[in-house]
Design a protein around this motif. Structure first.
Motif, PDB file in Angstrom:
ATOM      1  N   PRO A  77       0.823  -1.227   0.000  1.00 28.58           N
ATOM      2  CA  PRO A  77       0.000   0.000   0.000  1.00 28.58           C
ATOM      3  C   PRO A  77       0.851   1.268   0.000  1.00 28.58           C
ATOM      4  CG  PRO A  77       0.142  -0.857   2.224  1.00 28.58           C
ATOM      5  CD  PRO A  77       0.945  -1.796   1.360  1.00 28.58           C
ATOM      6  N   TYR A  78       1.567   1.495  -1.098  1.00 33.54           N
ATOM      7  CA  TYR A  78       2.499   2.607  -1.134  1.00 33.54           C
ATOM      8  C   TYR A  78       1.796   3.945  -1.373  1.00 33.54           C
ATOM      9  CZ  TYR A  78       6.619  -0.393  -1.259  1.00 33.54           C
ATOM     10  OH  TYR A  78       7.606  -1.272  -0.934  1.00 33.54           O
ATOM     11  N   LYS A  79       2.396   4.981  -0.800  1.00 36.21           N
ATOM     12  CA  LYS A  79       2.023   6.331  -1.171  1.00 36.21           C
ATOM     13  C   LYS A  79       2.501   6.579  -2.607  1.00 36.21           C
ATOM     14  CE  LYS A  79       2.220   8.166   3.545  1.00 36.21           C
ATOM     15  NZ  LYS A  79       2.864   9.147   4.458  1.00 36.21           N
ATOM     16  N   PRO A  80       1.884   7.535  -3.317  1.00 43.83           N
ATOM     17  CA  PRO A  80       2.200   7.703  -4.751  1.00 43.83           C
ATOM     18  C   PRO A  80       3.685   7.834  -5.059  1.00 43.83           C
ATOM     19  CG  PRO A  80       0.276   9.003  -4.168  1.00 43.83           C
ATOM     20  CD  PRO A  80       0.810   8.432  -2.874  1.00 43.83           C
ATOM     21  N   LEU A 167       4.054 -16.623  19.518  1.00 45.05           N
ATOM     22  CA  LEU A 167       5.193 -15.753  19.781  1.00 45.05           C
ATOM     23  C   LEU A 167       5.038 -14.490  18.934  1.00 45.05           C
ATOM     24  CD1 LEU A 167       8.006 -15.169  21.001  1.00 45.05           C
ATOM     25  CD2 LEU A 167       8.987 -16.307  18.988  1.00 45.05           C
ATOM     26  N   VAL A 168       4.981 -13.336  19.600  1.00 45.40           N
ATOM     27  CA  VAL A 168       4.847 -12.049  18.922  1.00 45.40           C
ATOM     28  C   VAL A 168       6.180 -11.322  19.012  1.00 45.40           C
ATOM     29  CG1 VAL A 168       3.575  -9.876  18.807  1.00 45.40           C
ATOM     30  CG2 VAL A 168       2.409 -11.964  19.573  1.00 45.40           C
ATOM     31  N   VAL A 169       6.725 -10.949  17.867  1.00 47.86           N
ATOM     32  CA  VAL A 169       8.033 -10.292  17.813  1.00 47.86           C
ATOM     33  C   VAL A 169       7.860  -8.888  17.243  1.00 47.86           C
ATOM     34  CG1 VAL A 169      10.392 -10.397  16.939  1.00 47.86           C
ATOM     35  CG2 VAL A 169       9.179 -12.520  17.495  1.00 47.86           C
ATOM     36  N   ASP A 170       8.314  -7.905  17.995  1.00 46.62           N
ATOM     37  CA  ASP A 170       8.241  -6.497  17.596  1.00 46.62           C
ATOM     38  C   ASP A 170       9.615  -6.067  17.101  1.00 46.62           C
ATOM     39  OD1 ASP A 170       6.334  -3.918  18.126  1.00 46.62           O
ATOM     40  OD2 ASP A 170       8.444  -3.388  18.420  1.00 46.62           O
ATOM     41  N   VAL A 171       9.658  -5.507  15.883  1.00 50.39           N
ATOM     42  CA  VAL A 171      10.942  -5.184  15.251  1.00 50.39           C
ATOM     43  C   VAL A 171      10.938  -3.726  14.796  1.00 50.39           C
ATOM     44  CG1 VAL A 171      12.717  -6.035  13.679  1.00 50.39           C
ATOM     45  CG2 VAL A 171      10.811  -7.537  14.307  1.00 50.39           C
ATOM     46  N   VAL A 172      11.938  -2.960  15.234  1.00 51.85           N
ATOM     47  CA  VAL A 172      12.114  -1.564  14.838  1.00 51.85           C
ATOM     48  C   VAL A 172      13.611  -1.328  14.602  1.00 51.85           C
ATOM     49  CG1 VAL A 172      10.092  -0.745  16.135  1.00 51.85           C
ATOM     50  CG2 VAL A 172      12.329  -0.814  17.251  1.00 51.85           C
ATOM     51  N   GLY A 173      13.951  -0.105  14.205  1.00 53.15           N
ATOM     52  CA  GLY A 173      15.363   0.248  14.061  1.00 53.15           C
ATOM     53  C   GLY A 173      15.980  -0.173  12.745  1.00 53.15           C
ATOM     54  N   PHE A 174      15.220  -0.097  11.668  1.00 52.27           N
ATOM     55  CA  PHE A 174      15.733  -0.500  10.348  1.00 52.27           C
ATOM     56  C   PHE A 174      16.497   0.655   9.694  1.00 52.27           C
ATOM     57  CE2 PHE A 174      12.026  -3.252  11.022  1.00 52.27           C
ATOM     58  CZ  PHE A 174      12.571  -4.485  10.741  1.00 52.27           C
ATOM     59  N   ASN A 175      17.327   0.294   8.719  1.00 51.86           N
ATOM     60  CA  ASN A 175      18.125   1.315   8.030  1.00 51.86           C
ATOM     61  C   ASN A 175      17.531   1.751   6.689  1.00 51.86           C
ATOM     62  OD1 ASN A 175      18.690  -0.818   6.284  1.00 51.86           O
ATOM     63  ND2 ASN A 175      20.811  -1.075   6.979  1.00 51.86           N
ATOM     64  N   GLY A 176      16.439   1.146   6.250  1.00 47.44           N
ATOM     65  CA  GLY A 176      15.816   1.565   5.001  1.00 47.44           C
ATOM     66  C   GLY A 176      16.525   1.101   3.746  1.00 47.44           C
ATOM     67  N   LYS A 177      17.399   0.093   3.852  1.00 44.13           N
ATOM     68  CA  LYS A 177      18.205  -0.332   2.700  1.00 44.13           C
ATOM     69  C   LYS A 177      17.792  -1.704   2.146  1.00 44.13           C
ATOM     70  CE  LYS A 177      22.311   2.229   4.212  1.00 44.13           C
ATOM     71  NZ  LYS A 177      23.752   2.143   4.556  1.00 44.13           N
ATOM     72  N   THR A 178      16.695  -2.275   2.616  1.00 45.11           N
ATOM     73  CA  THR A 178      16.306  -3.601   2.143  1.00 45.11           C
ATOM     74  C   THR A 178      15.002  -3.528   1.353  1.00 45.11           C
ATOM     75  OG1 THR A 178      14.965  -4.141   4.107  1.00 45.11           O
ATOM     76  CG2 THR A 178      17.327  -4.580   4.238  1.00 45.11           C
ATOM     77  N   TRP A 179      14.736  -4.613   0.635  1.00 45.53           N
ATOM     78  CA  TRP A 179      13.430  -4.789  -0.005  1.00 45.53           C
ATOM     79  C   TRP A 179      12.639  -5.787   0.820  1.00 45.53           C
ATOM     80  CZ3 TRP A 179      14.490  -5.229  -6.020  1.00 45.53           C
ATOM     81  CH2 TRP A 179      14.971  -3.982  -6.474  1.00 45.53           C
ATOM     82  N   LEU A 180      11.333  -5.610   0.900  1.00 51.32           N
ATOM     83  CA  LEU A 180      10.514  -6.364   1.844  1.00 51.32           C
ATOM     84  C   LEU A 180       9.997  -7.683   1.311  1.00 51.32           C
ATOM     85  CD1 LEU A 180       8.477  -3.333   3.220  1.00 51.32           C
ATOM     86  CD2 LEU A 180      10.342  -4.558   4.375  1.00 51.32           C
ATOM     87  N   SER A 188      11.076   2.924   4.411  1.00 53.54           N
ATOM     88  CA  SER A 188      11.881   3.954   5.048  1.00 53.54           C
ATOM     89  C   SER A 188      12.485   3.407   6.335  1.00 53.54           C
ATOM     90  CB  SER A 188      11.014   5.180   5.365  1.00 53.54           C
ATOM     91  OG  SER A 188      10.230   4.949   6.528  1.00 53.54           O
ATOM     92  N   ASP A 189      13.255   4.241   7.028  1.00 54.26           N
ATOM     93  CA  ASP A 189      13.824   3.814   8.307  1.00 54.26           C
ATOM     94  C   ASP A 189      12.802   3.868   9.443  1.00 54.26           C
ATOM     95  OD1 ASP A 189      13.586   6.546   8.646  1.00 54.26           O
ATOM     96  OD2 ASP A 189      15.724   6.910   8.974  1.00 54.26           O
ATOM     97  N   GLN A 190      11.566   4.256   9.112  1.00 51.71           N
ATOM     98  CA  GLN A 190      10.482   4.266  10.103  1.00 51.71           C
ATOM     99  C   GLN A 190       9.669   2.972  10.072  1.00 51.71           C
ATOM    100  OE1 GLN A 190      10.152   6.916  12.378  1.00 51.71           O
ATOM    101  NE2 GLN A 190      12.159   7.218  11.412  1.00 51.71           N
ATOM    102  N   LEU A 191      10.127   1.987   9.337  1.00 49.51           N
ATOM    103  CA  LEU A 191       9.424   0.709   9.256  1.00 49.51           C
ATOM    104  C   LEU A 191       9.278   0.073  10.634  1.00 49.51           C
ATOM    105  CD1 LEU A 191       8.289  -1.647   7.456  1.00 49.51           C
ATOM    106  CD2 LEU A 191      10.625  -2.561   7.453  1.00 49.51           C
ATOM    107  N   PRO A 214       4.905   4.816   8.291  1.00 40.15           N
ATOM    108  CA  PRO A 214       4.158   6.061   8.075  1.00 40.15           C
ATOM    109  C   PRO A 214       4.725   6.928   6.962  1.00 40.15           C
ATOM    110  CG  PRO A 214       5.501   6.196  10.078  1.00 40.15           C
ATOM    111  CD  PRO A 214       5.574   4.775   9.610  1.00 40.15           C
ATOM    112  N   VAL A 215       5.966   6.683   6.583  1.00 38.62           N
ATOM    113  CA  VAL A 215       6.580   7.460   5.507  1.00 38.62           C
ATOM    114  C   VAL A 215       6.208   6.899   4.142  1.00 38.62           C
ATOM    115  CG1 VAL A 215       8.762   8.243   4.500  1.00 38.62           C
ATOM    116  CG2 VAL A 215       8.480   8.152   6.991  1.00 38.62           C
ATOM    117  N   ALA A 216       6.200   5.554   4.014  1.00 35.33           N
ATOM    118  CA  ALA A 216       6.035   4.918   2.704  1.00 35.33           C
ATOM    119  C   ALA A 216       4.632   4.366   2.444  1.00 35.33           C
ATOM    120  CB  ALA A 216       7.046   3.791   2.555  1.00 35.33           C
ATOM    121  N   PHE A 217       3.912   3.952   3.480  1.00 30.79           N
ATOM    122  CA  PHE A 217       2.636   3.247   3.305  1.00 30.79           C
ATOM    123  C   PHE A 217       1.446   4.144   3.622  1.00 30.79           C
ATOM    124  CE2 PHE A 217       4.775  -1.013   4.688  1.00 30.79           C
ATOM    125  CZ  PHE A 217       5.447  -1.060   3.480  1.00 30.79           C
TER     126      PHE A 217
END
Length: 265
Positions: A77-80, A167-180, A188-191, A214-217
């Motif tokens: 669900p990307y922003k334009p 098991l619920v795993v919460d993940v933050v602190g990404f660098n914005g350099k990968t494909w999902l 973005s790094d706000q993933l 919130p930056v990309a989706f």
């Protein structure tokens, strides 16, 4: 009741018990503290690349027999402006994929690749060892929060908790350099990623992932996959950079985009 009738009743009861036992789902393994035991070597999906055609077909049949509803593959669900970037990567036929340069796949892609990974589970810690890229994740489950001094990274920082048998795993602190999840699925790094691991049968885990950026989706993006237990498999050495002919080939391709770029319609 005659002896014959009693004998018949016993036979019927035994048959009924046998049928009920066959229909009863097999119990999932559990640890000493009662949590589902996720330990083992796992592979995502049923792609025949690693499994072979026959084993891939067997696993598809097992998934169907488990009675799970078919997973819907949601588009990102990307922003334009981010959708425009994704389409540019698609037009370039994925030559910009970070994996082609042997960079870490990131979360959740590192889990859904058709390569084995091993889960090691203890009382207060879950460790995931990936064959791909020598990657590993250390996931505390003792209630601690994310650290205050996070450094942006490919796999982010993970903390876990148990929600019933999941098991619920919460993940933050990404660098914005990968494909999902395929060509051009940038972020973005706000993933923010929330993974849910539910061992629904002795041989499988339902892997349910929600991604927010919130930056990309424009809204959360949900992905689902089945992880299959591979008792005879082991984690092997994976050295991506050695003899990586893709890197040299791609650098040559990039000198003349007309070779690989999809022509406009």
């Amino acid at each position: 009741m005659t002896h014959a009738m009693r004998s018949l009743a016993v036979v019927v009861m035994l048959l009924s018990c046998g049928i009920a036992a066959q229909q009863r789902p097999a119990a999932i393994p559990r640890t000493a503290d009662g949590k589902p035991d996720l330990s083992g070597v796992w592979v995502a999906g049923t792609q025949p690349l690693l499994l072979g055609e026959q084993e891939s077909a067997r696993l598809r049949a097992a998934d169907a027999a488990a009675g799970r509803p078919a997973f819907r593959r949601e588009p990102p669900p990307y922003k334009p402006e981010f959708e425009a970037k994704r389409l540019e990567f698609v037009a370039r036929r994925g030559v910009d994929d970070p994996m082609a340069r042997c960079l870490l796949s990131g979360v959740p892609r590192v889990t859904t690749r058709p390569l084995p990974f091993q889960i090691v589970q203890t009382k207060d810690l879950v460790v995931i060892l990936y064959e791909a890229h020598h990657a590993f994740r250390i996931i505390p489950t003792d209630g601690r929060p994310h650290p205050d001094d996070l450094e942006p990274s490919y796999l982010g920082d993970s903390i876990g908790r148990w929600d019933g048998d999941t098991l619920v795993v919460d993940v933050v602190g990404f660098n914005g350099k990968t494909w999902l999840a395929g060509t051009g699925t940038i972020h973005s790094d706000q993933l923010h990623v929330v993974e849910r691991y539910t061992r629904d049968t002795p041989e499988s885990i339902v892997y349910d992932v929600t991604l927010e950026d919130p930056v990309a989706f424009t809204k959360p993006w949900r992905q689902q996959e089945i992880l299959h237990l591979r008792p005879g498999e082991r984690i092997r050495e994976y050295e991506c950079i050695e003899n990586n002919q893709d890197l040299q080939r791609i650098e040559k391709l990039l000198q003349n985009e007309s070779i690989f770029r999809v022509p406009p319609k």
